[in-house]
Design a protein around this motif. Structure first.
Motif, PDB file in Angstrom:
ATOM      1  N   TRP A 237       0.810  -1.220   0.000  1.00 53.43           N
ATOM      2  CA  TRP A 237       0.000   0.000   0.000  1.00 53.43           C
ATOM      3  C   TRP A 237       0.845   1.274   0.000  1.00 53.43           C
ATOM      4  N   HIS A 238       1.834   1.353   0.903  1.00 51.43           N
ATOM      5  CA  HIS A 238       2.643   2.568   0.995  1.00 51.43           C
ATOM      6  C   HIS A 238       3.478   2.779  -0.266  1.00 51.43           C
ATOM      7  N   ALA A 239       3.975   1.699  -0.852  1.00 51.06           N
ATOM      8  CA  ALA A 239       4.753   1.817  -2.081  1.00 51.06           C
ATOM      9  C   ALA A 239       3.878   2.332  -3.223  1.00 51.06           C
ATOM     10  N   VAL A 240       2.648   1.846  -3.310  1.00 54.43           N
ATOM     11  CA  VAL A 240       1.729   2.313  -4.351  1.00 54.43           C
ATOM     12  C   VAL A 240       1.391   3.782  -4.126  1.00 54.43           C
ATOM     13  N   GLN A 241       1.122   4.165  -2.883  1.00 56.93           N
ATOM     14  CA  GLN A 241       0.830   5.567  -2.573  1.00 56.93           C
ATOM     15  C   GLN A 241       2.012   6.459  -2.960  1.00 56.93           C
ATOM     16  N   SER A 242       3.220   6.023  -2.673  1.00 59.15           N
ATOM     17  CA  SER A 242       4.409   6.788  -3.038  1.00 59.15           C
ATOM     18  C   SER A 242       4.530   6.921  -4.544  1.00 59.15           C
ATOM     19  N   LEU A 243       4.276   5.850  -5.238  1.00 60.57           N
ATOM     20  CA  LEU A 243       4.332   5.877  -6.693  1.00 60.57           C
ATOM     21  C   LEU A 243       3.318   6.870  -7.265  1.00 60.57           C
ATOM     22  N   LEU A 244       2.110   6.860  -6.732  1.00 60.09           N
ATOM     23  CA  LEU A 244       1.075   7.779  -7.200  1.00 60.09           C
ATOM     24  C   LEU A 244       1.427   9.238  -6.910  1.00 60.09           C
ATOM     25  N   LYS A 245       2.186   9.466  -5.851  1.00 63.58           N
ATOM     26  CA  LYS A 245       2.605  10.823  -5.501  1.00 63.58           C
ATOM     27  C   LYS A 245       3.865  11.240  -6.246  1.00 63.58           C
ATOM     28  N   GLY A 246       4.443  10.323  -7.022  1.00 61.71           N
ATOM     29  CA  GLY A 246       5.656  10.635  -7.768  1.00 61.71           C
ATOM     30  C   GLY A 246       6.933  10.434  -6.992  1.00 61.71           C
ATOM     31  N   GLU A 247       6.835   9.825  -5.827  1.00 61.51           N
ATOM     32  CA  GLU A 247       8.012   9.549  -5.019  1.00 61.51           C
ATOM     33  C   GLU A 247       8.579   8.209  -5.452  1.00 61.51           C
ATOM     34  N   THR A 248       9.874   8.137  -5.702  1.00 60.54           N
ATOM     35  CA  THR A 248      10.444   6.896  -6.226  1.00 60.54           C
ATOM     36  C   THR A 248      11.167   6.062  -5.186  1.00 60.54           C
ATOM     37  N   SER A 249      11.593   6.632  -4.089  1.00 57.30           N
ATOM     38  CA  SER A 249      12.391   5.871  -3.127  1.00 57.30           C
ATOM     39  C   SER A 249      11.592   4.771  -2.446  1.00 57.30           C
ATOM     40  N   GLU A 250      10.285   4.930  -2.316  1.00 56.75           N
ATOM     41  CA  GLU A 250       9.456   3.948  -1.618  1.00 56.75           C
ATOM     42  C   GLU A 250       8.879   2.883  -2.543  1.00 56.75           C
ATOM     43  N   THR A 251       9.112   2.978  -3.851  1.00 59.85           N
ATOM     44  CA  THR A 251       8.446   2.081  -4.790  1.00 59.85           C
ATOM     45  C   THR A 251       9.294   0.878  -5.177  1.00 59.85           C
ATOM     46  N   ALA A 252      10.460   0.717  -4.578  1.00 63.58           N
ATOM     47  CA  ALA A 252      11.377  -0.346  -4.985  1.00 63.58           C
ATOM     48  C   ALA A 252      10.764  -1.730  -4.882  1.00 63.58           C
ATOM     49  N   GLY A 253       9.901  -1.992  -3.915  1.00 62.58           N
ATOM     50  CA  GLY A 253       9.347  -3.322  -3.726  1.00 62.58           C
ATOM     51  C   GLY A 253       8.183  -3.650  -4.637  1.00 62.58           C
TER      52      GLY A 253
END
Length: 106
Positions: free
Chosen positions: A67-83
């Protein structure tokens, strides 16, 4: 939880510069039906899917651990999307069970 989803419908519609009447025209719903959906009525799943299609979007289940990785991706943040490239369903059935595609390959 439902209100948060319905808020997302409204935000997506506004982002696309669409009116509720535009959504009714795109989905085949009447304007009042779409209006009730955004205002927190009790929409059926097929109405939610139809409205998502009208917004060029999709409904999906996201495993909590992603969930948090998807939320980060949607916000344009890349550091949290690695997984996100890992299979979120891996091991869901247990270690000893294989999925249907593996059984069909034999």
């Amino acid at each position: 939880m439902l209100m948060r989803l319905l808020d997302q419908y409204r935000q997506r519609r506004l982002t696309l510069h669409l009116t509720q009447q535009d959504m009714a025209d795109r989905t085949g719903m009447v304007r009042q039906q779409y209006q009730r959906l955004e205002q927190g009525g009790n929409p059926r799943l097929n109405s939610l899917e139809l409205a998502a299609d009208g917004l060029n979007a999709r409904l999906m289940l996201i495993p909590l651990e992603k969930w948090h990785a998807v939320q980060s991706l949607l916000k344009g943040e890349t550091s949290e999307t690695a997984g996100l490239d890992a299979d979120p369903w891996q091991g869901l059935l247990g270690d000893g069970e294989r999925d249907e595609s593996e059984r069909n390959e034999e």
